[in-house]
Design a protein around this motif. Structure first.
Motif, short mmCIF file in Angstrom:
data_model
loop_
_atom_site.label_atom_id
_atom_site.label_comp_id
_atom_site.label_asym_id
_atom_site.label_seq_id
_atom_site.Cartn_x
_atom_site.Cartn_y
_atom_site.Cartn_z
N SER A 18 36.39 34.03 48.06
CA SER A 18 36.69 32.60 48.12
C SER A 18 35.39 31.83 48.20
O SER A 18 34.42 32.26 48.82
N GLY A 19 35.39 30.70 47.50
CA GLY A 19 34.24 29.80 47.53
C GLY A 19 34.64 28.52 48.26
O GLY A 19 35.71 28.48 48.88
N LYS A 20 33.79 27.51 48.18
CA LYS A 20 34.09 26.26 48.88
C LYS A 20 35.37 25.63 48.36
O LYS A 20 36.13 25.05 49.13
N VAL A 21 35.59 25.72 47.06
CA VAL A 21 36.72 24.98 46.48
C VAL A 21 37.63 25.84 45.60
O VAL A 21 38.49 25.30 44.90
N ARG A 22 37.44 27.15 45.59
CA ARG A 22 38.34 28.01 44.81
C ARG A 22 38.44 29.40 45.39
O ARG A 22 37.64 29.78 46.24
N GLU A 23 39.45 30.11 44.88
CA GLU A 23 39.71 31.46 45.38
C GLU A 23 39.92 32.41 44.21
O GLU A 23 40.32 31.98 43.13
N MET A 24 39.67 33.68 44.47
CA MET A 24 39.88 34.70 43.45
C MET A 24 40.76 35.80 44.05
O MET A 24 40.47 36.31 45.13
N TYR A 25 41.84 36.14 43.33
CA TYR A 25 42.79 37.15 43.79
C TYR A 25 42.80 38.32 42.81
O TYR A 25 42.53 38.15 41.62
N GLN A 39 42.43 42.95 36.36
CA GLN A 39 42.54 41.52 36.10
C GLN A 39 42.48 40.75 37.42
O GLN A 39 42.88 41.25 38.47
N LEU A 40 41.95 39.54 37.29
CA LEU A 40 41.80 38.67 38.46
C LEU A 40 42.52 37.36 38.21
O LEU A 40 42.72 36.97 37.05
N LEU A 41 42.90 36.70 39.29
CA LEU A 41 43.46 35.35 39.19
C LEU A 41 42.47 34.40 39.86
O LEU A 41 42.21 34.52 41.06
N ASN A 83 34.73 35.51 26.15
CA ASN A 83 34.78 35.12 27.57
C ASN A 83 35.87 35.93 28.28
O ASN A 83 36.60 36.69 27.67
N HIS A 84 35.98 35.72 29.58
CA HIS A 84 36.89 36.55 30.39
C HIS A 84 38.32 36.06 30.43
O HIS A 84 39.18 36.69 31.05
N LEU A 85 38.62 34.94 29.77
CA LEU A 85 39.97 34.37 29.85
C LEU A 85 41.01 35.29 29.19
O LEU A 85 40.84 35.71 28.05
N VAL A 103 42.05 36.37 34.37
CA VAL A 103 40.80 36.74 33.69
C VAL A 103 40.55 38.24 33.80
O VAL A 103 41.10 38.92 34.67
N ARG A 104 39.74 38.72 32.88
CA ARG A 104 39.35 40.12 32.88
C ARG A 104 38.29 40.36 33.95
O ARG A 104 37.37 39.57 34.10
N ARG A 105 38.44 41.45 34.66
CA ARG A 105 37.40 41.78 35.64
C ARG A 105 36.17 42.29 34.91
O ARG A 105 36.26 43.15 34.04
N LEU A 106 35.03 41.77 35.28
CA LEU A 106 33.76 42.14 34.66
C LEU A 106 32.82 42.73 35.69
O LEU A 106 33.02 42.56 36.89
N GLN A 107 31.77 43.39 35.18
CA GLN A 107 30.61 43.71 36.02
C GLN A 107 29.68 42.51 35.92
O GLN A 107 28.99 42.32 34.91
N MET A 108 29.68 41.66 36.96
CA MET A 108 28.92 40.42 36.87
C MET A 108 27.42 40.70 36.98
O MET A 108 26.98 41.54 37.77
N LEU A 109 26.64 39.98 36.19
CA LEU A 109 25.19 40.08 36.32
C LEU A 109 24.77 39.38 37.61
O LEU A 109 25.33 38.34 37.96
N GLY A 230 31.83 34.45 32.03
CA GLY A 230 32.92 34.44 33.00
C GLY A 230 32.93 33.16 33.81
O GLY A 230 32.49 32.11 33.34
N ASP A 231 33.48 33.25 35.02
CA ASP A 231 33.49 32.13 35.97
C ASP A 231 34.22 30.92 35.39
O ASP A 231 35.06 31.05 34.52
N GLU A 232 33.92 29.76 35.91
CA GLU A 232 34.38 28.52 35.30
C GLU A 232 33.31 28.14 34.30
O GLU A 232 32.15 28.54 34.43
C1 PZK Z 1 33.54 36.97 40.05
N1 PZK Z 1 32.92 35.22 41.23
C2 PZK Z 1 32.66 33.87 41.68
C3 PZK Z 1 33.70 33.44 43.91
C4 PZK Z 1 35.91 32.31 42.79
C5 PZK Z 1 34.89 32.80 41.98
N2 PZK Z 1 35.62 38.05 35.66
C6 PZK Z 1 35.09 38.40 36.88
N3 PZK Z 1 35.05 39.70 37.22
C7 PZK Z 1 34.56 40.07 38.40
N4 PZK Z 1 34.08 39.19 39.29
C8 PZK Z 1 34.08 37.87 39.02
C9 PZK Z 1 34.59 37.43 37.79
C10 PZK Z 1 34.60 36.06 37.41
N5 PZK Z 1 34.58 34.98 37.13
C11 PZK Z 1 33.47 35.59 40.09
N6 PZK Z 1 32.61 36.26 41.95
C12 PZK Z 1 32.97 37.36 41.23
C13 PZK Z 1 33.78 33.36 42.55
C14 PZK Z 1 34.73 32.94 44.70
C15 PZK Z 1 35.84 32.35 44.14
F1 PZK Z 1 37.00 31.77 42.23
#
Ligand code: PZK
Length: 316
Positions: A18-25, A39-41, A83-85, A103-109, A230-232
């Motif tokens: 989770s970030g300041k204004v969004r979350e990842m599930y 996959q991630l939401l 992109n990861h969408l 979105v597709r889960r990636l190995q983030m740089l 990836g990301d936004e």
């Molecule tokens: C990933 N974040 C930033 C942090 C958020 C987003 N496709 C991906 N695969 C694996 N990891 C990430 C992504 C993307 N995009 C993104 N950190 C990891 C982040 C907190 C909340 F919504």
């Protein structure tokens, strides 16, 4: 049963970040429960931050606008880079439709890929002190907010907490562990920025700078190195959007989206240290209108079309 069939809710899903204004599930692929979180939401909230502090008052539809803008740019830049969408509808729980993406889960740089077309923010600070930004020497005599002779790639570290630190290209290549890949990342980041900035300017918006996050899709089939954005993407939270109207180098520029909140908060005497103050209804309404305007200027379609396409819930 915990939930009725074919209905998922966020509460069922594992919160991964989770970030300041969004979350990842985490999501598991529909036909393969063993592929836990291939996959991630990514869920964008209506929360807003200024000066790094999150206000207690949401901006209705902000999450919908940012998600819609990301999708617009993902689709528009697909010729430049995949992109990861995966989807803005299939697999998105009803309660977050319009503001969430599968979105597709990636190995983030492990680097933030910033591109700057104008000299502002931390880039302006570094330039004033050293004449350089991320190891790139710039012409002398630039004024605050001035357009650069050409866009520059200025990577930074991903700080767990606190602020990202500017690094030069060599350090970024070291962190990524592959100089050839890093050269390609820089090249594609510059191409994505230039493409978007030209489109934005034609619609009255200066895209002063932006931050991309790239990853490797290890399941990528066929040609290519699996590099994916990836990301936004190119949202007002990951970029500086300025109104082109009234642009004037030599001073800081008003933010297209957040300026009402900043002006109101400053006038009210907030010293920019947390906690951020609650935002009054007229400032919320003005700010919401600016977000909707950014969406409509950039995409050329009514914002309602995004809500309709995704089956978003009414704001409020
Ligand atoms: C990933 N974040 C930033 C942090 C958020 C987003 N496709 C991906 N695969 C694996 N990891 C990430 C992504 C993307 N995009 C993104 N950190 C990891 C982040 C907190 C909340 F919504």
């Amino acid at each position: 049963m915990l939930a009725s069939r074919h209905v998922s809710t966020l509460a069922d899903l594992p919160l991964i970040a989770s970030g300041k204004v969004r979350e990842m599930y985490g999501l598991s692929a529909p036909d393969d429960p063993s592929s836990a979180s291939a996959q991630l939401l990514m869920v964008a909230s209506d929360r807003i931050s200024t000066y790094d502090a999150v206000h207690p008052t949401p901006i209705p539809d902000k999450g919908n606008v940012l998600t819609g803008l990301s999708v617009f740019w993902f689709e528009k830049t697909r010729q430049i880079l995949p992109n990861h969408l995966i989807s803005a509808t299939d697999g998105v729980p009803e309660e977050v439709r319009g503001r969430a993406l599968v979105v597709r889960r990636l190995q983030m740089l492990p680097v933030e890929c910033v591109v700057r077309g104008y000299i502002t923010g931390s880039g302006w600070k570094d330039y004033q002190r050293t004449g350089t930004v991320s190891g790139i020497e710039l012409p002398g005599g630039l004024r605050e907010s001035e357009r650069l002779p050409e866009p520059i790639f200025t990577p930074s570290t991903k700080a767990e907490s606190g602020h990202d630190e500017a690094i030069d290209f060599e350090r970024a290549a070291e962190l990524v562990g592959d100089a050839e890949l890093m050269r390609r990342v820089a090249e594609v980041a510059l191409e994505l920025y230039s493409f978007a900035a030209e489109h934005a300017l034609a619609n009255g918006v200066i895209l002063a700078d932006t931050k991309f996050e790239f990853g490797i899709d290890e399941g990528a089939s066929g040609a290519g190195d699996g590099l994916v954005v990836g990301d936004e993407m190119l949202t007002p939270d990951s970029s500086r959007y300025w109104p082109a109207d009234g642009f004037e180098p030599g001073r800081g520029q008003p933010s297209f989206d957040k300026q009402y909140v900043r002006d109101w908060a400053s006038a009210g005497g907030w010293d920019r240290t947390p906690p951020a103050p609650a935002i009054p209804p007229d400032v919320v309404a003005g700010t919401r209108a600016r977000y909707l305007e950014a969406y409509e200027r950039m995409t050329g379609e009514p914002f309602q079309a995004w809500l309709d396409r995704t089956g978003a819930r009414a704001a409020g």
